[in-house]
Motif scaffolding. Structure first.
Motif, short mmCIF file in Angstrom:
data_model
loop_
_atom_site.label_atom_id
_atom_site.label_comp_id
_atom_site.label_asym_id
_atom_site.label_seq_id
_atom_site.Cartn_x
_atom_site.Cartn_y
_atom_site.Cartn_z
N ASP A 139 -17.91 12.76 -11.39
CA ASP A 139 -18.22 13.94 -10.58
C ASP A 139 -18.18 13.62 -9.09
OD1 ASP A 139 -18.73 16.67 -11.00
OD2 ASP A 139 -20.84 16.41 -10.49
N ARG A 182 -14.75 13.30 -7.37
CA ARG A 182 -13.96 14.51 -7.10
C ARG A 182 -13.93 14.79 -5.60
NH1 ARG A 182 -16.20 19.19 -10.93
NH2 ARG A 182 -15.47 20.26 -9.07
N PRO A 183 -12.87 15.42 -5.11
CA PRO A 183 -12.79 15.72 -3.67
C PRO A 183 -13.98 16.56 -3.16
CG PRO A 183 -10.66 16.08 -4.69
CD PRO A 183 -11.63 15.78 -5.80
N ASP A 184 -14.48 17.46 -4.01
CA ASP A 184 -15.61 18.30 -3.58
C ASP A 184 -16.96 17.69 -3.98
OD1 ASP A 184 -15.65 18.68 -6.33
OD2 ASP A 184 -15.63 20.87 -6.22
N HIS A 185 -16.94 16.48 -4.56
CA HIS A 185 -18.13 15.74 -5.01
C HIS A 185 -18.90 16.46 -6.12
CE1 HIS A 185 -17.33 12.89 -1.91
NE2 HIS A 185 -17.40 13.83 -0.98
N GLY A 186 -18.24 17.38 -6.80
CA GLY A 186 -18.84 18.03 -7.97
C GLY A 186 -20.23 18.58 -7.72
N GLY A 238 -22.76 16.85 -6.89
CA GLY A 238 -23.35 16.14 -5.75
C GLY A 238 -24.56 15.30 -6.09
#
Length: 138
Positions: free
Chosen positions: A95, A98-102, A104
């Motif tokens: 997670d 991922r580029p958006d940090h899932g 978080g």
């Protein structure tokens, strides 16, 4: 609130948590497939078995007859929580990569801290241990 009442309330919350988790493992197994570490053989079957283990542990923890089954459930659920920890760690790593940090760190850090708490809670609510509430020499 007495320690006995607190233990009972937390035991029932744990029962509900594991019943819900078991239900979701059994009804939506593909959701969990992505977080299973690659070294786990037969991941889909493992998800189904973990769901069954959660439901069985919850039912045994909930039963009102004799303490032996409740204690066995507490030990079983504690071991279960320990064994699924690698999947939770894997979920965090996937997670956060991922580029958006899932979800978080705000989700994953408390989740990682909660795992040892779940292990202890299974043992304490089943009366396998009284730690840390007992005094030495008792």
């Amino acid at each position: 609130m007495s320690s006995r009442m607190t233990r009972t309330i937390l035991r029932w919350l744990l029962v509900l948590l594991y019943l819900a988790a078991g239900y979701f493992h059994l009804t939506t197994p593909l959701t969990f497939l992505a977080i299973i570490p690659g070294w786990v053989p037969y991941p889909l079957q493992v998800i189904y078995w973990t769901g069954l283990a959660e439901v069985a542990g919850a039912v045994a923890l909930a039963q009102p007859f004799g303490p032996w089954l409740r204690k066995a459930a507490g030990v079983g659920l504690a071991l279960y929580a320990l064994c699924v920890w690698p999947a939770n760690i894997n979920h965090m790593l996937i997670d956060l990569a991922r580029p958006d940090h899932g979800l978080g760190l705000a989700y994953h850090v408390p989740r990682m801290i909660a795992q040892p708490l779940l292990i202890w809670l299974a043992l304490w609510t089943a009366k396998v241990t009284d730690w840390p509430f007992t005094r030495r020499g008792r």
